[in-house]
Design an enzyme around this catalytic site. Sequence first.
Site, PDB file in Angstrom:
ATOM      1  N   GLU A  70       0.844  -1.196   0.000  1.00  0.00           N
ATOM      2  CA  GLU A  70       0.000   0.000   0.000  1.00  0.00           C
ATOM      3  C   GLU A  70       0.882   1.250   0.000  1.00  0.00           C
ATOM      4  O   GLU A  70       1.858   1.346   0.737  1.00  0.00           O
ATOM      5  CB  GLU A  70      -0.884  -0.002   1.253  1.00  0.00           C
ATOM      6  CG  GLU A  70      -1.751   1.233   1.414  1.00  0.00           C
ATOM      7  CD  GLU A  70      -2.636   1.190   2.657  1.00  0.00           C
ATOM      8  OE1 GLU A  70      -3.560   1.999   2.747  1.00  0.00           O
ATOM      9  OE2 GLU A  70      -2.383   0.329   3.539  1.00  0.00           O
ATOM     10  N   LYS A 161      -9.053   3.079  -2.996  1.00  0.00           N
ATOM     11  CA  LYS A 161      -9.520   2.633  -1.681  1.00  0.00           C
ATOM     12  C   LYS A 161     -10.911   3.203  -1.415  1.00  0.00           C
ATOM     13  O   LYS A 161     -11.117   4.418  -1.423  1.00  0.00           O
ATOM     14  CB  LYS A 161      -8.535   3.082  -0.610  1.00  0.00           C
ATOM     15  CG  LYS A 161      -8.680   2.365   0.718  1.00  0.00           C
ATOM     16  CD  LYS A 161      -7.510   2.719   1.632  1.00  0.00           C
ATOM     17  CE  LYS A 161      -7.474   1.845   2.878  1.00  0.00           C
ATOM     18  NZ  LYS A 161      -6.292   2.135   3.718  1.00  0.00           N
ATOM     19  N   CYS A 195      -5.641  -2.817   2.504  1.00  0.00           N
ATOM     20  CA  CYS A 195      -5.607  -2.762   3.964  1.00  0.00           C
ATOM     21  C   CYS A 195      -6.970  -3.137   4.559  1.00  0.00           C
ATOM     22  O   CYS A 195      -7.489  -4.205   4.273  1.00  0.00           O
ATOM     23  CB  CYS A 195      -5.117  -1.388   4.422  1.00  0.00           C
ATOM     24  SG  CYS A 195      -4.359  -1.370   6.073  1.00  0.00           S
TER      25      CYS A 195
END
Length: 403
Positions: A70, A161, A195
């Site tokens: 990430e 995201k 994540c």
Amino acid sequence: MALVPSGSGGAPVIAEVEMNGGADQSATTVRATVVQASTVFYDTPATLDKAERLIAEAAGYGSQLVVFPEAFVGGYPRGSTFGFGISISITNPKDKGKREFQKYYAAAIDVPGPEVTRLAAMAGKYKVFLVMGVIEREGYTLYCSVLFFDPLGRYLGKHRKLMPTALERIIWGFGDGSTIPVYDTPLGKIGALICWENKMPLLRTALYGKGIEIYCAPTADSRPVWQASMTHIAMEGGCFVLSANQFCRRQDYPPPSEYAFAGLGEEPSPDTVVCPGGSVIISPSGEVLAGPNYDGEALITADLGKTVTRYMLFVQHTTFLYPVLLYCTYSRMQLVPKDSDEMPSCADMGEIVRAKFDFDVVGHYSRPEVLSLVVDDQPHRPVSFTSAAEKAPAAKSDGTAKP
């Protein structure tokens, strides 16, 4: 492939080689690498140089797929609060948090843009599918994104995201359903969530519904409990899970005069590990194929479908990277020369089929008449124009696609 010492520091420290070998894209097997390494914070050109060194090394060992952590390009602002929780002033343009954001913004990249072009060229040069975590800049908003590239040097698309976590919401915008892609490639169907998105059951189900087979999970979470989530996803989705995290020390970030670490009490020493990694590769049956590694920067490589795997551990020393190849069987580890006949042979992707035999979460184990999911995969924009003269074409959705 050998690494060579850097010269003046501007050029990548890799030897020029012809990468015709390595990854056989026609094979029914997949050799995959997750990269565990730190960003060169606030220095995007140097970060791209480092990415190329790591991609070259992975390709030299035959990897067909390389997954980065990430926010590798642009950086994960670990320890920073951007002034929030201290005394930020909304009206003061000289506020410290705003100046910090200005530097962070400068390290982000436009998509598309010159950095994307360079990443595509790396994927083409080393003949790999590349999954790269970046901080994307659109206008004056930043997004935590994953970019996808194929071995022909083409940019395939991105995932933004969908839900930033905690203080991430201060600095990152929110993605929408138009960038939840799964790409149908010769290696299998590849997609990614970032994540803590991986803890969102409905978002995972959207990927399962697109038939994901190689599930990439770039992350910043190095806690041991993260391993349980990755194992669960592998078994739930009947897919290979590749989770890449950074390994960072305090010295990998700017000095205290430029960058303050919050939440650690006193300023950590330069050698303090602020993110220990934990990158891992897991099979559809829940077996750990490689990792988790908490020892340092590493290329963690597995032949998908095998329980015997290998990974590269790098020890950083001045301008050199010294690779040590390790041969792993579960928790047992021993040194093996790079050209050893004991190297694991590739295995086919049949384990996915075997895993789906008794549990297919969006197939025979679903009950759509009771429980179902509807995904809005259209882009949502804050401003749209309806007149024929001004109406802009709708953005192409980053959905399931063939490269």
